[in-house]
Design an enzyme around this catalytic site. Structure first.
Site, short mmCIF file in Angstrom:
data_model
loop_
_atom_site.label_atom_id
_atom_site.label_comp_id
_atom_site.label_asym_id
_atom_site.label_seq_id
_atom_site.Cartn_x
_atom_site.Cartn_y
_atom_site.Cartn_z
N GLY A 218 0.74 -1.22 -0.17
CA GLY A 218 -0.04 -0.04 -0.06
C GLY A 218 0.91 1.06 0.18
N TYR B 118 9.40 1.56 2.80
CA TYR B 118 10.08 0.25 2.97
C TYR B 118 11.43 0.17 2.82
CZ TYR B 118 5.18 -1.33 2.97
OH TYR B 118 4.00 -1.56 3.30
N HIS C 286 8.28 2.16 7.72
CA HIS C 286 8.02 0.84 7.99
C HIS C 286 9.37 0.05 8.04
CE1 HIS C 286 3.81 1.76 7.48
NE2 HIS C 286 3.61 1.86 6.14
#
Lengths: 223, 223
Positions: free
Chosen positions: A146, A152, A158
């Site tokens: 998403g 990432y 994250h």
């Protein structure tokens, strides 16, 4: 080469759905045999318990692994599970194709692993990783996310996507022996321009035409 | 304190079942209010799709997060999901109690997260981690494993258990704001002596009597 693609997105028109269709078309055009498990389309039930078996080894106390070994000796897995196991046993390349939900597999795909990867049939205690049953076969994750790519990275919101995927790549795929190929990562397709999505599909197709010649990656250990 | 225990083992007589019963008894005896979701006993359906909602924002193309936001504004989650959300919203402490299956949550519990942790109700884009809705609340994993403790050391067969649990502790719990307490780990209860299992249950009960005073751990980032 025989390929099994396990697909776990609830919307056929999604980018995951397009990756799935592209993979089928490309691999078949290259002369490979493609088997599929489109879990949402199949209405696959991901809950693992006595529903996996026709037999009961211990009717009063459920130990799933013991029931799995018992069912493996008697060939008494239910048809839904036995059919998935048969595809897995045929496949020289396994592709798990899914949207990353809460940093893991969607439940419908996690349950496919929970139920299909049965002790006594798909793996044996003491015969894991390089000694696993699928040690000569290859597998890869094809994943949509998403959030966007910067989220990432190791220092992103994250964190490192490769570390996020490690429990799947090492703890599921390598654990039963697979050699793991680099994951195919598509970040934020929901918000991407159509031209970008089409470019990604072309890249995915190009990769699949030569996937037979790819070398496995080093997944790494948990740190 | 209000506590929600979400339990995901198919055998009520299992060691997980005993940890569940011990937790309920101990916390209630200490004066806490205990809510439970015994997912196998409830027959919880872990598959996330349009079944989560009474409404349809886009009937022809399913984007789950958009449908979640739409349902959150209209209070149109189905009763099963809405009931779980209401418990989660009440709970000051969340305990996820499960056997580690393929280095992750059993599908029935993964699907509880997939379906219940809905955008617009449980979390919002841009309000994650320390800005998450549950930033003042605490959560912990209570986990049984099949293999023994040495297998889950950094240099053991499977690798560091804390790294294996990180996608759950960081990617699910911390992501919506929870402060994470140390996981309660019980390695190989299936093969453990009865006296050892009873000792573990006593330790678990003792910890729960003072859990209100525990400080959160540093889960770490993905590396």
């Amino acid at each position: 080469m025989k390929v099994l693609i396990v697909h776990a997105h609830p919307e056929p028109l999604s980018f995951c759905g397009a990756l799935f269709e592209t993979a089928i078309e490309t691999l078949e055009a290259a002369g490979h045999t493609v088997m599929t498990s489109d879990l949402y389309a199949m209405g696959f039930d991901p809950v693992s318990d006595r529903r996996n078996f026709h037999t009961q080894h211990h009717p009063t106390y459920l130990r799933l692994q013991q029931e799995e070994r018992y069912a493996a000796r008697r060939d008494s897995f239910t048809a839904e599970i036995d059919g998935e196991m048969a595809k897995l046993e045929e496949a020289e390349l396994l592709i798990l194709l899914f949207p990353l939900w809460w940093f893991g597999l969607p439940a419908i795909l996690k349950g496919w692993v929970d139920r299909v990867f049965a002790m006594g049939r798909i793996y044996e205690e003491g015969q894991l990783y390089q000694h696993g049953r699928f040690a000569k076969r290859r597998a890869l994750l094809c994943v949509t996310t998403g959030a966007d790519e910067p989220a990432y990275q190791p220092e992103g919101l994250h964190g490192d996507i490769h570390a996020i995927l490690r429990p799947i790549e090492r703890g599921i795929l390598q654990c039963v022996g697979y050699q793991v190929l680099a994951p195919a990562l598509f970040h934020g397709p929901e918000g991407a321009e159509l031209v970008v999505r089409e470019h990604w599909l072309d890249e995915w197709a190009a990769r699949l035409t030569t996937i037979e010649r790819e070398s496995p990656i080093e997944v790494g250990r948990y740190r």
